[in-house]
Design a protein around this motif. Structure first.
Motif, PDB file in Angstrom:
ATOM      1  N   VAL A 176       0.845  -1.202   0.000  1.00  0.00           N
ATOM      2  CA  VAL A 176       0.000   0.000   0.000  1.00  0.00           C
ATOM      3  C   VAL A 176       0.874   1.243   0.000  1.00  0.00           C
ATOM      4  CG1 VAL A 176      -1.725   1.295   1.283  1.00  0.00           C
ATOM      5  CG2 VAL A 176      -1.879  -1.194   1.158  1.00  0.00           C
ATOM      6  N   TYR A 177       1.896   1.241   0.846  1.00  0.00           N
ATOM      7  CA  TYR A 177       2.747   2.437   0.943  1.00  0.00           C
ATOM      8  C   TYR A 177       3.450   2.706  -0.387  1.00  0.00           C
ATOM      9  CZ  TYR A 177       2.058   1.617   5.919  1.00  0.00           C
ATOM     10  OH  TYR A 177       1.497   1.405   7.133  1.00  0.00           O
ATOM     11  N   PHE A 214       3.050   5.889  -2.774  1.00  0.00           N
ATOM     12  CA  PHE A 214       4.254   6.652  -3.090  1.00  0.00           C
ATOM     13  C   PHE A 214       4.355   6.903  -4.599  1.00  0.00           C
ATOM     14  CE2 PHE A 214       8.805   6.434  -4.264  1.00  0.00           C
ATOM     15  CZ  PHE A 214       9.213   7.608  -3.658  1.00  0.00           C
ATOM     16  N   ILE A 215       4.137   5.838  -5.382  1.00  0.00           N
ATOM     17  CA  ILE A 215       4.229   5.989  -6.847  1.00  0.00           C
ATOM     18  C   ILE A 215       3.137   6.922  -7.358  1.00  0.00           C
ATOM     19  CG2 ILE A 215       4.006   4.743  -9.032  1.00  0.00           C
ATOM     20  CD1 ILE A 215       5.340   2.356  -7.596  1.00  0.00           C
ATOM     21  N   VAL A 216       1.923   6.757  -6.815  1.00  0.00           N
ATOM     22  CA  VAL A 216       0.811   7.606  -7.248  1.00  0.00           C
ATOM     23  C   VAL A 216       1.136   9.078  -7.005  1.00  0.00           C
ATOM     24  CG1 VAL A 216      -1.576   8.234  -6.707  1.00  0.00           C
ATOM     25  CG2 VAL A 216      -0.976   5.856  -7.084  1.00  0.00           C
ATOM     26  N   ALA A 217       1.827   9.351  -5.903  1.00  0.00           N
ATOM     27  CA  ALA A 217       2.159  10.746  -5.597  1.00  0.00           C
ATOM     28  C   ALA A 217       3.369  11.223  -6.397  1.00  0.00           C
ATOM     29  CB  ALA A 217       2.420  10.896  -4.102  1.00  0.00           C
ATOM     30  N   LEU A 218       4.355  10.332  -6.550  1.00  0.00           N
ATOM     31  CA  LEU A 218       5.642  10.765  -7.110  1.00  0.00           C
ATOM     32  C   LEU A 218       5.594  10.973  -8.628  1.00  0.00           C
ATOM     33  CD1 LEU A 218       8.498  11.308  -5.957  1.00  0.00           C
ATOM     34  CD2 LEU A 218       9.160   9.118  -6.924  1.00  0.00           C
ATOM     35  N   PHE A 228       5.828   6.078 -17.503  1.00  0.00           N
ATOM     36  CA  PHE A 228       5.291   6.816 -16.350  1.00  0.00           C
ATOM     37  C   PHE A 228       3.799   6.601 -16.223  1.00  0.00           C
ATOM     38  CE2 PHE A 228       8.173  10.377 -14.689  1.00  0.00           C
ATOM     39  CZ  PHE A 228       9.250   9.515 -14.668  1.00  0.00           C
ATOM     40  N   LEU A 229       3.110   6.724 -17.363  1.00  0.00           N
ATOM     41  CA  LEU A 229       1.652   6.636 -17.343  1.00  0.00           C
ATOM     42  C   LEU A 229       1.208   5.242 -16.904  1.00  0.00           C
ATOM     43  CD1 LEU A 229      -0.824   8.384 -18.013  1.00  0.00           C
ATOM     44  CD2 LEU A 229      -0.895   7.232 -20.219  1.00  0.00           C
ATOM     45  N   VAL A 230       1.837   4.226 -17.499  1.00  0.00           N
ATOM     46  CA  VAL A 230       1.472   2.843 -17.169  1.00  0.00           C
ATOM     47  C   VAL A 230       1.733   2.584 -15.693  1.00  0.00           C
ATOM     48  CG1 VAL A 230       2.098   0.427 -17.549  1.00  0.00           C
ATOM     49  CG2 VAL A 230       1.792   1.965 -19.507  1.00  0.00           C
ATOM     50  N   LEU A 231       2.902   3.017 -15.220  1.00  0.00           N
ATOM     51  CA  LEU A 231       3.286   2.822 -13.825  1.00  0.00           C
ATOM     52  C   LEU A 231       2.264   3.462 -12.900  1.00  0.00           C
ATOM     53  CD1 LEU A 231       5.798   1.549 -12.479  1.00  0.00           C
ATOM     54  CD2 LEU A 231       6.667   3.867 -12.184  1.00  0.00           C
ATOM     55  N   TRP A 232       1.877   4.703 -13.281  1.00  0.00           N
ATOM     56  CA  TRP A 232       0.963   5.461 -12.424  1.00  0.00           C
ATOM     57  C   TRP A 232      -0.397   4.797 -12.380  1.00  0.00           C
ATOM     58  CZ3 TRP A 232      -3.423   8.707 -13.041  1.00  0.00           C
ATOM     59  CH2 TRP A 232      -3.681   9.524 -11.939  1.00  0.00           C
ATOM     60  N   ILE A 233      -0.883   4.343 -13.565  1.00  0.00           N
ATOM     61  CA  ILE A 233      -2.207   3.712 -13.612  1.00  0.00           C
ATOM     62  C   ILE A 233      -2.201   2.422 -12.806  1.00  0.00           C
ATOM     63  CG2 ILE A 233      -3.835   2.562 -15.165  1.00  0.00           C
ATOM     64  CD1 ILE A 233      -3.213   4.726 -17.222  1.00  0.00           C
ATOM     65  N   ALA A 276      -0.231   1.627 -10.261  1.00  0.00           N
ATOM     66  CA  ALA A 276      -0.147   1.941  -8.834  1.00  0.00           C
ATOM     67  C   ALA A 276      -1.488   2.428  -8.321  1.00  0.00           C
ATOM     68  CB  ALA A 276       0.928   2.998  -8.597  1.00  0.00           C
ATOM     69  N   LEU A 277      -2.152   3.267  -9.144  1.00  0.00           N
ATOM     70  CA  LEU A 277      -3.454   3.800  -8.739  1.00  0.00           C
ATOM     71  C   LEU A 277      -4.463   2.663  -8.616  1.00  0.00           C
ATOM     72  CD1 LEU A 277      -4.870   6.529  -8.206  1.00  0.00           C
ATOM     73  CD2 LEU A 277      -5.709   6.400 -10.550  1.00  0.00           C
ATOM     74  N   GLY A 278      -4.426   1.749  -9.580  1.00  0.00           N
ATOM     75  CA  GLY A 278      -5.329   0.603  -9.540  1.00  0.00           C
ATOM     76  C   GLY A 278      -5.144  -0.210  -8.271  1.00  0.00           C
ATOM     77  N   MET A 279      -3.866  -0.489  -7.944  1.00  0.00           N
ATOM     78  CA  MET A 279      -3.585  -1.281  -6.744  1.00  0.00           C
ATOM     79  C   MET A 279      -4.032  -0.546  -5.491  1.00  0.00           C
ATOM     80  SD  MET A 279       0.065  -2.984  -7.636  1.00  0.00           S
ATOM     81  CE  MET A 279       0.305  -3.839  -6.087  1.00  0.00           C
ATOM     82  N   LEU A 280      -3.800   0.760  -5.500  1.00  0.00           N
ATOM     83  CA  LEU A 280      -4.179   1.561  -4.333  1.00  0.00           C
ATOM     84  C   LEU A 280      -5.689   1.508  -4.134  1.00  0.00           C
ATOM     85  CD1 LEU A 280      -2.602   3.278  -2.323  1.00  0.00           C
ATOM     86  CD2 LEU A 280      -3.267   5.288  -3.634  1.00  0.00           C
ATOM     87  N   ILE A 281      -6.431   1.609  -5.260  1.00  0.00           N
ATOM     88  CA  ILE A 281      -7.894   1.545  -5.162  1.00  0.00           C
ATOM     89  C   ILE A 281      -8.312   0.165  -4.656  1.00  0.00           C
ATOM     90  CG2 ILE A 281     -10.029   1.545  -6.530  1.00  0.00           C
ATOM     91  CD1 ILE A 281      -8.686   3.710  -8.283  1.00  0.00           C
TER      92      ILE A 281
END
Lengths: 551, 111
Positions: A286-287, A291-295, A323-328, A330-335
């Motif tokens: 989760v952390y 972190f990735i979602v923010a960074l 970057f985009l793939v990584l962010w999506i 990370a966001l998916g996992m966070l959700i």
């Protein structure tokens, strides 16, 4: 090989070389400007243009060629005469009208100076005209702008009215020789007349005004663009630096937070919010996702700012995609984790336990916050409390009445039906389903101790270590017999409900930090006020007596 | 300075008289006027002629006709109006008087 331009002089088409065209254009501009103050300017300039066209035709026929070159234009101008020649003729006319004037002195004309300008060259033009430093003129405009924008308004009007010095002749006329007083006065009057005429023309003729307005607007945006490009560029850079610093700061904060969270969660669960609700086994995931979602956005902003404002670095297409793939992801996992965690709060369960307390002889109960450190069974074994701290009390360091963990208990004081006090403890918690919620509630315990008339309340609900927070809560209801005296310590202020310790102390004229004293009555707890009431009765009696005596 | 002043005034005074005289011969084109004036060494550049012609025309001394040209745009051919002819007659008289006066004045000196 030379570039040629096709021009049209009153319906006749000519091919003319670029250099020749420039000369011709400047010449015609000068001529038009020279005659612009005359009533017949259009007719005169048309005559001149027609004659030029005729001369061009003659030259082309004579030399049997097709393109007009520089020499041809120069020859035509020589024959037609330059503006300086016209001015000599004008001077003669003026001399005629004003025999006392000094003839031959080169006169200055009012132009906007495009060479020495900050905005549109109005100030520089005026300074040239009066022959002093433009700084003072600019200063005057700035000062007058402070008076309800007068300076600005005057500037814009002058900008519209005063022509821009386009050709070399204009610039020479603008700078001119230093004037004697006579010439200066004459010239000034002329300029004023010309300006007045220009202004009048605005009212009478729509077309010149439209052209002027168009020129002015064009000019304005041109200069505004230059202004933005100049002063604006500095401003943009400053903003860019701020953006970079802010993003850098946030990035560092994110990295520090990540390290802290991962470091802490490895050791033991804490009571701080985001960590307290996340189950241990997926906490690090989760952390990292958070972190990735923010960074990623921060890094993107930094890179775009660097590229866009400072033109440093390069953003490849692949970098952006990664970057985009990584962010999506990370966001998916966070959700996903957020949903999983929130599912653990879906159901609620609670149960009640009743503890009978011992009655005291004087029916007085002191309610206090426990300052003795509570140890779980494992802790007390590990620390060997029994042997090392024999006949000693371990004090709770955190004990101050305020705690950073969520308030997990509250106290209600009610009237009891029996002669001894009773404590009802209602435990509640949330969970994935009812069973889970009930289990979570069961896994908590609340430490309460009675020492004769002192009832000690622990500051927090205890729960099994290494379990995430599930909104565990205990509601304590203390039922005391009728007429019981209840003394509540100030440190319980955050936990007792329905009564106000501060108001009671105020009413009884006690210090705010002293315990508040209540008495249980039929209608619940009342603040003890008997002494004050008797005092009031006495004073009323005395008053009544004195009143009688007075009669 | 005073010399220049007087010269230009004299020149200017007779310039209009000369232009009217040239046009009085018949329909005249601007460049023909220039040619004549150049011959008389009164005017060197063409550009100065147009304002003068326009002014004379506006004062009603001249009119013009458009004539198609083979070598460029249509030309303005100037002719004297009736008023122009009257003015020219008066100027002729004035000039004779002036010429006589000047002749007499400088004749005395030159002799």
């Amino acid at each position: 090989m030379n570039k040629t331009i096709i021009i049209n002089i009153n319906g006749i088409v000519f091919h003319i070389e670029e250099d020749a065209y420039e000369i011709l254009k400047n010449y015609m501009t000068d001529v038009k400007r020279h005659f612009s103050n005359s009533a017949d300017s259009l007719e005169i300039t048309t005559d001149i243009e027609n004659r030029i066209a005729e001369m061009f035709t003659e030259i082309l026929t004579r030399d049997n060629k097709q393109v007009i070159i520089e020499q041809d234009v120069n020859a035509v101008i020589a024959q037609m005469g330059t503006v300086a020649d016209f001015e000599t003729a004008d001077e003669e006319e003026k001399t005629d009208q004003n025999p006392f004037g000094a003839p031959g002195a080169a006169s200055r004309r009012l132009f906007r100076d495009p060479d020495d300008r900050l905005v549109a060259g109005v100030c520089a033009g005026i300074a040239n005209y009066f022959d002093f430093n433009p700084v003072w003129v600019r200063l005057a405009f700035v000062i007058f702008t402070a008076f309800a924008g007068t300076g600005l308004l005057v500037y814009i009007i002058l900008w519209v009215v005063i022509p821009k010095a386009v050709s070399r002749a204009d610039r020479m006329a603008m700078r001119g020789e230093k004037q004697n007083l006579q010439g200066f006065k004459k010239n000034f009057e002329e300029e004023m007349n010309a300006m007045r005429q220009n202004l009048n023309n605005f009212g009478h003729e729509a077309r010149p005004f439209v052209y002027k307005a168009r020129d002015f607007t064009g000019d304005f945006f041109h200069h505004f663009g230059i202004f933005l490009a100049g002063a604006g560029r500095v401003f943009v850079k400053i903003v860019g630096v701020f953006i970079l610093l802010a993003c850098l700061g946030f990035s560092i904060a994110a990295i520090v937070l990540l390290i802290t969270f991962i470091g802490f969660s490895g050791d033991h669960p804490t009571n701080f919010f985001p960590m307290s609700i996340i189950a241990d086994h997926n906490a690090n995931n989760v952390y990292i996702c958070a972190f990735i979602v923010a960074l990623v956005p921060l890094l993107s902003i930094i890179m775009v700012t660097l590229k866009g404002i400072f033109n440093v670095g390069n953003i490849g297409k692949s970098t952006g995609t990664v970057f985009l793939v990584l962010w999506i992801c990370a966001l998916g996992m966070l959700i996903y984790y957020s949903v999983r965690i929130s599912e653990n709060f879906r159901e609620s369960a609670s149960f009640t336990e009743t503890v009978n307390l011992k009655a005291t002889k004087n029916n007085t109960y002191y309610l206090k916050l426990n300052n003795i450190k509570y140890f779980s069974h494992e802790d007390s074994l590990r620390l060997d409390i029994k042997d090392h701290f024999k006949n000693m009390v371990v004090i709770d360091d955190d004990y101050n009445g305020f705690h950073n963990e969520p308030n997990s208990f509250e106290i209600h004081i009610e009237k009891g039906d029996v002669t001894y006090p009773v404590l009802e403890e209602t435990y509640s918690a949330r969970g994935y389903d009812y069973d889970d919620a009930l289990l979570n509630a069961r896994n908590t315990s609340y430490v309460f101790a009675q020492q004769d008339s002192v009832l000690k309340f622990d500051y927090s609900l205890r729960k099994t270590p290494h379990t995430p927070w599930r909104n565990e809560y205990v509601e304590l209801t203390l039922k005391v017999p009728m007429n019981a005296k209840v003394v509540v310590d100030r440190k319980l202020d955050n936990y007792v409900r329905d009564i106000n310790l501060y108001d009671c102390n105020q009413e009884d004229k006690r210090q705010d930090n002293e315990p508040a004293v209540f008495t249980m009555t039929d209608s619940g707890l009342q603040c003890k006020i008997d002494t004050i009431v008797t005092a009031k009765k006495d004073s009323v009696k005395v008053k009544a007596d004195s009143a009688k005596k007075a009669e | 300075m005073i010399v220049e002043n007087t010269q230009t005034q004299m020149r200017k005074g007779i310039l209009e008289y000369c232009i009217l005289s040239i046009i009085a011969k018949g329909e005249t084109y601007a460049s023909d006027i220039i040619a004549e004036l150049k011959k008389a060494q009164l005017l060197v550049v063409e550009g100065t002629l147009y304002p003068l012609l326009t002014r004379l025309k506006n004062n009603g001394l001249l009119t013009y006709n458009w004539v198609e040209s083979t070598s460029g745009p249509p030309r303005k051919y100037y002719v004297l109006s009736d008023e122009g002819r009257n003015v020219l007659d008066q100027l002729d008289k004035t000039w004779e008087e002036l010429a006589f006066a000047v002749q007499t004045a400088i004749g005395e000196r030159k002799k």
